[in-house]
Enzyme design. Structure first.
Site, PDB file in Angstrom:
ATOM      1  N   SER A  40      -9.632   2.083   2.915  1.00 52.79           N
ATOM      2  CA  SER A  40      -8.796   2.806   1.981  1.00 52.79           C
ATOM      3  C   SER A  40      -7.855   1.912   1.184  1.00 52.79           C
ATOM      4  CB  SER A  40      -7.973   3.846   2.728  1.00 52.79           C
ATOM      5  OG  SER A  40      -7.111   3.209   3.676  1.00 52.79           O
ATOM      6  N   SER A  55      -9.560  -0.316   7.149  1.00 56.45           N
ATOM      7  CA  SER A  55      -9.032  -0.264   5.784  1.00 56.45           C
ATOM      8  C   SER A  55      -8.290  -1.507   5.297  1.00 56.45           C
ATOM      9  CB  SER A  55      -8.130   0.951   5.612  1.00 56.45           C
ATOM     10  OG  SER A  55      -8.917   2.100   5.577  1.00 56.45           O
ATOM     11  N   LYS A  85       0.850  -1.200   0.000  1.00 56.07           N
ATOM     12  CA  LYS A  85       0.000   0.000   0.000  1.00 56.07           C
ATOM     13  C   LYS A  85       0.877   1.238   0.000  1.00 56.07           C
ATOM     14  CE  LYS A  85      -3.959   1.920   2.625  1.00 56.07           C
ATOM     15  NZ  LYS A  85      -4.750   1.796   3.877  1.00 56.07           N
TER      16      LYS A  85
HETATM   17  N1  GLN Z   1     -12.869   4.298   6.292  1.00 58.29           N
HETATM   18  C1  GLN Z   1     -12.315   4.785   7.518  1.00 58.29           C
HETATM   19  C2  GLN Z   1     -11.958   6.229   7.347  1.00 58.29           C
HETATM   20  O1  GLN Z   1     -12.266   6.768   6.358  1.00 58.29           O
HETATM   21  C3  GLN Z   1     -11.131   3.951   7.913  1.00 58.29           C
HETATM   22  C4  GLN Z   1      -9.938   4.237   7.105  1.00 58.29           C
HETATM   23  C5  GLN Z   1      -8.739   3.418   7.491  1.00 58.29           C
HETATM   24  O2  GLN Z   1      -8.849   2.405   8.169  1.00 58.29           O
HETATM   25  N2  GLN Z   1      -7.587   3.903   7.063  1.00 58.29           N
HETATM   26  O3  GLN Z   1     -11.365   6.847   8.176  1.00 58.29           O
END
Ligand code: GLN
Length: 491
Positions: free
Chosen positions: A155, A179, A80
């Site tokens: 994400s 994410s 990532k």
């Molecule tokens: N979807 C969540 C957010 O927007 C979690 C994102 C993540 O785990 N990086 O913050």
């Protein structure tokens, strides 16, 4: 030889160790696959062709010289784009870091290299890991290999899509609120969020430092455990890293694969099986619970009443921390600089840079967080959210006095169509309804494919006490042994 890109990491490593395939052949097969499908999937922001082949050649030489190789030697990994990779572009999905090539490797990346894995490149993500669909990437969205018109989760949608599209057998993600697990669920892959502090944050571009947890993504539970073992463990460069060895997640995955859960008590989180999830998701979940019971697990319902407040608490704590963390992107030290024409003040250059470099969701979070931390509102918002965090931790602690692990659907819905939630931030935030409590508590959670709904994958989440990551691997591997893995339609 059968298609190398269809194999598990475990199978690939065995072929390389036995001299039946070279790391270069394995790497080339995956690079070819990326070339064939990634214009449609867009899992990668950067493919490091030369670096990958060079690493593969070096590994082949080490093997030829008779060196002892680790369990994942020669296996390609997609990383990532939130982790710093020396000399390789690292953007966090943001224009503000466009063109930045870090002078150092994140600890996890360094461990991947030392283990003889081959980094294929950097995967797409929502900008600064803020999002649930990868549509907030500044470089265009990633498509779900199961249905290219749907989101791959976020994400870390790039990492999950790379696995589901057979572009990589292993990937690294980061999980602040879900994410790793949510993209795993909606792409039919496995994603594990380790115990907070169980994997190093050194070189991970910070979003919300008290929640951010890098972790493994794979197509099988055992592969995820092997990767977890390689990247995990104490790192003196991260002050929140836990100075204890990684629980033996590989042995736990192997134990689970025998399909015996006798003596294991699992708690269904009552609050997460009400009206929150789609009927199709609930059906797949219920069937998996039956399968777990058949394997010998004792199933009970456990109420965790404060989990209902996790989402609002998270959307105060995470933006608060991000508003502070993202202050470093000032156009002076790294990445983008806008308006530095010799006539503008430092302040003007900074605001122009941030205005241009950050996307709308990142700006929304910075504003939310700045507000929640401002004097006069601090106690009402940030302070209150921290109290909720404590209560959530107490609910977990109480639950783990009754059961070995908690289970729930990973996500309320299957992969939604692209564009369906971008206009409504709250709908987007709801995708993490079931994953966020774990982050606030700091324990480990894993998503494992458990069935299909409307032809799309559904994930089951297993949550365990802190530093009991092995438990969740055992349960996940047992479920996998009962329900199998899920293959998307051919691309
Ligand atoms: N979807 C969540 C957010 O927007 C979690 C994102 C993540 O785990 N990086 O913050």
């Amino acid at each position: 030889m059968s298609d190398l890109t269809r194999m598990t990491a475990t199978e690939i490593a065995a072929l390389v160790a036995g001299g039946e395939a070279s790391a270069v052949e394995v790497t080339q097969a995956h690079l070819d696959r990326i070339a064939a499908v990634d214009d449609r999937v867009h899992a990668f922001l950067h493919v490091d062709t030369d670096g990958a082949l060079a690493a593969a050649r070096a590994l082949d030489e080490r093997r030829a010289a008779g060196e002892e190789l680790g369990p994942l030697a020669g296996v390609p990994v997609a990383v990532k784009d939130v982790l710093a990779t020396r000399g390789v572009p690292t953007t966090v999905g943001s224009k503000i870091l466009e063109g930045w090539r870090p002078p150092y490797d994140a600890t996890i990346v360094q461990r991947l290299r030392e283990a003889g894995t081959v980094m294929l490149g950097k995967t797409n993500m929502d900008e600064f890991a803020m999002g649930s669909s990868t549509e907030y990437s500044a470089y265009g969205p990633t498509h779900n290999p199961w249905d290219l018109s749907r989101i791959p989760g976020g994400s870390g949608g790039g990492s999950a899509a790379a696995l589901a599209a057979y572009e990589a057998p292993l990937a690294i993600g980061s999980d602040t609120g879900g994410s790793i697990r949510q993209p795993g669920a909606v792409t039919g892959t496995v994603g594990a969020k380790p115990t907070y502090g169980g994997t190093s944050r050194y070189g991970l571009v910070a979003f919300s430092s008290s929640l951010d947890t890098p972790g493994p993504c794979a197509r099988t539970v055992l592969d995820a455990a092997l990767l977890h073992q390689v990247i995990g463990g104490h790192d003196p460069r991260d002050s929140t890293s836990i100075p204890q060895p990684v629980p033996d997640v590989v042995a736990a995955a192997k134990l689970g694969a025998t399909g015996d859960l006798t003596g294991v008590r699992l708690g269904i989180v009552s609050e997460f099986v009400g009206e929150g999830a789609e009927p199709g998701v609930m059906t797949a979940f219920r069937e998996s619970v039956d399968a777990l019971a058949k394997l010998g697990a004792e199933i009970v319902e456990v109420s965790c009443p404060t989990f209902a407040y996790a989402l609002p608490a998270y959307y105060l704590i995470a933006p608060s921390e991000c508003s502070s963390n993202l202050a470093r992107f000032d156009g002076v030290r790294f990445g983008l600089r806008v308006g530095d024409d010799g006539n503008r003040s430092l302040e003007e250059v900074m605001s122009l840079t941030r205005e241009t470099g950050f996307g709308p969701e990142v700006k929304r979070r910075i504003m939310l967080g700045t507000y929640a931390l401002s004097s006069g509102y601090y106690d009402a918002y940030y302070g209150q959210a921290q109290k909720v965090r404590t209560l959530i931790t107490r609910d977990f602690t109480a639950a783990f006095e009754q059961v070995d692990a908690l289970i729930s659907p990973t996500t309320p819905s299957v992969a939604f169509p692209m564009g369906a939630r971008t206009a409504d931030p709250y709908q987007m935030y709801l995708a993490d309804l079931f994953t966020i409590p774990t982050n606030l508590y700091g324990g480990p959670g894993i998503s494992v494919p458990c069935g299909l709904s409307e032809g799309l994958p559904v994930g089951l989440q297993v949550m365990a006490p802190t530093m009991a990551d092995d438990r969740m691997y055992r349960v996940a591997a047992a479920l996998e042994s009962a329900v199998g893995t899920f293959t998307p339609p051919a691309l």
